[in-house]
Design a protein around this motif. Structure first.
Motif, PDB file in Angstrom:
ATOM      1  N   ASP A   1       0.803  -1.217   0.000  1.00 29.06           N
ATOM      2  CA  ASP A   1       0.000   0.000   0.000  1.00 29.06           C
ATOM      3  C   ASP A   1       0.839   1.271   0.000  1.00 29.06           C
ATOM      4  OD1 ASP A   1      -2.671   0.976  -0.062  1.00 29.06           O
ATOM      5  OD2 ASP A   1      -2.344   1.731   1.949  1.00 29.06           O
ATOM      6  N   PHE A   2       2.084   1.202   0.424  1.00 28.32           N
ATOM      7  CA  PHE A   2       2.922   2.407   0.491  1.00 28.32           C
ATOM      8  C   PHE A   2       3.253   2.953  -0.893  1.00 28.32           C
ATOM      9  CE2 PHE A   2       3.867   0.289   4.535  1.00 28.32           C
ATOM     10  CZ  PHE A   2       3.467   1.300   5.393  1.00 28.32           C
ATOM     11  N   TRP A   3       3.175   2.132  -1.917  1.00 29.69           N
ATOM     12  CA  TRP A   3       3.528   2.574  -3.264  1.00 29.69           C
ATOM     13  C   TRP A   3       2.334   3.069  -4.051  1.00 29.69           C
ATOM     14  CZ3 TRP A   3       8.343   3.362  -2.982  1.00 29.69           C
ATOM     15  CH2 TRP A   3       9.157   2.512  -2.242  1.00 29.69           C
ATOM     16  N   ASP A   4       1.154   2.738  -3.597  1.00 29.66           N
ATOM     17  CA  ASP A   4      -0.068   3.143  -4.292  1.00 29.66           C
ATOM     18  C   ASP A   4      -0.744   4.256  -3.506  1.00 29.66           C
ATOM     19  OD1 ASP A   4       0.098   1.211  -6.365  1.00 29.66           O
ATOM     20  OD2 ASP A   4      -0.512  -0.309  -4.910  1.00 29.66           O
ATOM     21  N   LEU A   5      -0.407   5.498  -3.856  1.00 29.47           N
ATOM     22  CA  LEU A   5      -0.963   6.636  -3.133  1.00 29.47           C
ATOM     23  C   LEU A   5      -2.435   6.847  -3.483  1.00 29.47           C
ATOM     24  CD1 LEU A   5       1.975   9.185  -3.441  1.00 29.47           C
ATOM     25  CD2 LEU A   5       1.389   7.694  -1.518  1.00 29.47           C
ATOM     26  N   PRO A   6      -3.237   7.303  -2.524  1.00 28.37           N
ATOM     27  CA  PRO A   6      -4.646   7.556  -2.812  1.00 28.37           C
ATOM     28  C   PRO A   6      -4.806   8.778  -3.713  1.00 28.37           C
ATOM     29  CG  PRO A   6      -4.092   8.351  -0.629  1.00 28.37           C
ATOM     30  CD  PRO A   6      -2.874   7.638  -1.149  1.00 28.37           C
TER      31      PRO A   6
ATOM     32  N   THR B   1     -14.943  14.090  -5.163  1.00 30.49           N
ATOM     33  CA  THR B   1     -15.321  12.875  -5.881  1.00 30.49           C
ATOM     34  C   THR B   1     -14.045  12.123  -6.241  1.00 30.49           C
ATOM     35  OG1 THR B   1     -15.253  14.014  -8.000  1.00 30.49           O
ATOM     36  CG2 THR B   1     -17.396  13.929  -6.877  1.00 30.49           C
ATOM     37  N   GLY B   2     -14.202  10.997  -6.857  1.00 29.80           N
ATOM     38  CA  GLY B   2     -13.043  10.260  -7.364  1.00 29.80           C
ATOM     39  C   GLY B   2     -12.062   9.849  -6.284  1.00 29.80           C
ATOM     40  N   ILE B   3     -12.547   9.532  -5.106  1.00 30.45           N
ATOM     41  CA  ILE B   3     -11.660   9.095  -4.018  1.00 30.45           C
ATOM     42  C   ILE B   3     -11.304   7.641  -4.300  1.00 30.45           C
ATOM     43  CG2 ILE B   3     -11.464   8.724  -1.537  1.00 30.45           C
ATOM     44  CD1 ILE B   3     -13.739  10.940  -1.352  1.00 30.45           C
ATOM     45  N   LYS B   4     -10.002   7.408  -4.541  1.00 26.18           N
ATOM     46  CA  LYS B   4      -9.565   6.067  -4.923  1.00 26.18           C
ATOM     47  C   LYS B   4      -8.332   5.667  -4.133  1.00 26.18           C
ATOM     48  CE  LYS B   4     -11.223   6.579  -9.616  1.00 26.18           C
ATOM     49  NZ  LYS B   4     -10.872   6.703 -11.008  1.00 26.18           N
ATOM     50  N   ASP B   5      -8.295   4.411  -3.784  1.00 28.79           N
ATOM     51  CA  ASP B   5      -7.129   3.824  -3.145  1.00 28.79           C
ATOM     52  C   ASP B   5      -7.255   2.317  -3.268  1.00 28.79           C
ATOM     53  OD1 ASP B   5      -4.699   3.839  -1.755  1.00 28.79           O
ATOM     54  OD2 ASP B   5      -5.690   3.564   0.165  1.00 28.79           O
ATOM     55  N   ASN B   6      -6.149   1.623  -3.165  1.00 23.22           N
ATOM     56  CA  ASN B   6      -6.192   0.167  -3.252  1.00 23.22           C
ATOM     57  C   ASN B   6      -6.545  -0.454  -1.901  1.00 23.22           C
ATOM     58  OD1 ASN B   6      -3.795   0.775  -1.961  1.00 23.22           O
ATOM     59  ND2 ASN B   6      -2.708  -0.964  -2.856  1.00 23.22           N
TER      60      ASN B   6
ATOM     61  N   PRO C   1      -9.177   0.000   1.648  1.00 26.16           N
ATOM     62  CA  PRO C   1     -10.385   0.693   2.101  1.00 26.16           C
ATOM     63  C   PRO C   1     -10.148   1.632   3.294  1.00 26.16           C
ATOM     64  CG  PRO C   1     -10.405  -1.553   2.884  1.00 26.16           C
ATOM     65  CD  PRO C   1      -9.198  -1.414   1.989  1.00 26.16           C
ATOM     66  N   ASN C   2      -8.972   1.611   3.872  1.00 25.01           N
ATOM     67  CA  ASN C   2      -8.689   2.413   5.062  1.00 25.01           C
ATOM     68  C   ASN C   2      -8.167   3.795   4.694  1.00 25.01           C
ATOM     69  OD1 ASN C   2      -9.354   0.243   6.766  1.00 25.01           O
ATOM     70  ND2 ASN C   2      -7.364  -0.654   6.406  1.00 25.01           N
ATOM     71  N   THR C   3      -9.054   4.649   4.206  1.00 28.23           N
ATOM     72  CA  THR C   3      -8.670   6.019   3.875  1.00 28.23           C
ATOM     73  C   THR C   3      -9.526   6.983   4.682  1.00 28.23           C
ATOM     74  OG1 THR C   3     -10.223   6.060   2.034  1.00 28.23           O
ATOM     75  CG2 THR C   3      -7.940   5.494   1.516  1.00 28.23           C
ATOM     76  N   LEU C   4      -8.997   8.172   4.866  1.00 26.65           N
ATOM     77  CA  LEU C   4      -9.695   9.212   5.618  1.00 26.65           C
ATOM     78  C   LEU C   4      -9.722  10.475   4.765  1.00 26.65           C
ATOM     79  CD1 LEU C   4     -10.835  10.358   8.340  1.00 26.65           C
ATOM     80  CD2 LEU C   4      -8.486  11.059   8.807  1.00 26.65           C
ATOM     81  N   VAL C   5     -10.905  11.054   4.562  1.00 30.42           N
ATOM     82  CA  VAL C   5     -11.036  12.319   3.851  1.00 30.42           C
ATOM     83  C   VAL C   5     -11.265  13.414   4.885  1.00 30.42           C
ATOM     84  CG1 VAL C   5     -12.392  13.644   2.183  1.00 30.42           C
ATOM     85  CG2 VAL C   5     -11.974  11.209   1.797  1.00 30.42           C
ATOM     86  N   SER C   6     -10.442  14.449   4.819  1.00 32.80           N
ATOM     87  CA  SER C   6     -10.606  15.590   5.716  1.00 32.80           C
ATOM     88  C   SER C   6     -10.677  16.862   4.876  1.00 32.80           C
ATOM     89  CB  SER C   6      -9.453  15.672   6.713  1.00 32.80           C
ATOM     90  OG  SER C   6      -8.218  15.813   6.037  1.00 32.80           O
ATOM     91  N   TYR C   7     -11.153  17.941   5.492  1.00 30.53           N
ATOM     92  CA  TYR C   7     -11.230  19.209   4.773  1.00 30.53           C
ATOM     93  C   TYR C   7     -10.869  20.355   5.711  1.00 30.53           C
ATOM     94  CZ  TYR C   7     -15.672  20.130   7.110  1.00 30.53           C
ATOM     95  OH  TYR C   7     -16.638  20.339   8.062  1.00 30.53           O
TER      96      TYR C   7
END
Length: 105
Positions: free
Chosen positions: A2-7, A37-42, A44-50
């Motif tokens: 996962d370290f090589w595939d950035l979200p 939109t278009g939130i992608k990662d390999n 499922p453990n991602t966090l979207v902040s603003y």
């Protein structure tokens, strides 16, 4: 690994909204098209902040997922969305900005 595939994340284009003459700004919703939109990662453990900042760079508000439901004062405000990969384990992230202008109508 996962370290090589950035979200990745896609932010909405810059938008301008009107506010009533007797108001200080406007609350924007998802219907106004301010969600990322278009939130992608390999993984499922991602966090979207603003973070919402005004034209001087002062932080107005910050939070998670979407800035929808936030109050935007009259002027030029910027929403910065960030997606963080495996937020509990590391700090690999990708940021994207969207400008939002609120004008009296």
């Amino acid at each position: 690994n996962d370290f090589w595939d950035l979200p990745s994340i896609t932010c909405p284009s810059a938008k301008t909204f009107d506010a009533a003459l007797d108001s200080c700004g406007r609350t924007l919703t998802s219907a106004d098209g301010i969600d990322p939109t278009g939130i992608k990662d390999n993984c499922p453990n991602t966090l979207v902040s603003y973070t919402i900042t005004d034209s001087t760079g002062t932080v107005i508000k910050s939070g998670f997922n979407s800035a929808a439901g936030s109050f935007f004062p009259v002027g030029v405000d910027t929403i910065t969305y960030c997606v963080t990969d495996q937020p509990l384990l590391n700090d690999y992230n990708w940021k994207n900005k969207s400008g939002t202008g609120i004008h009296h109508h």
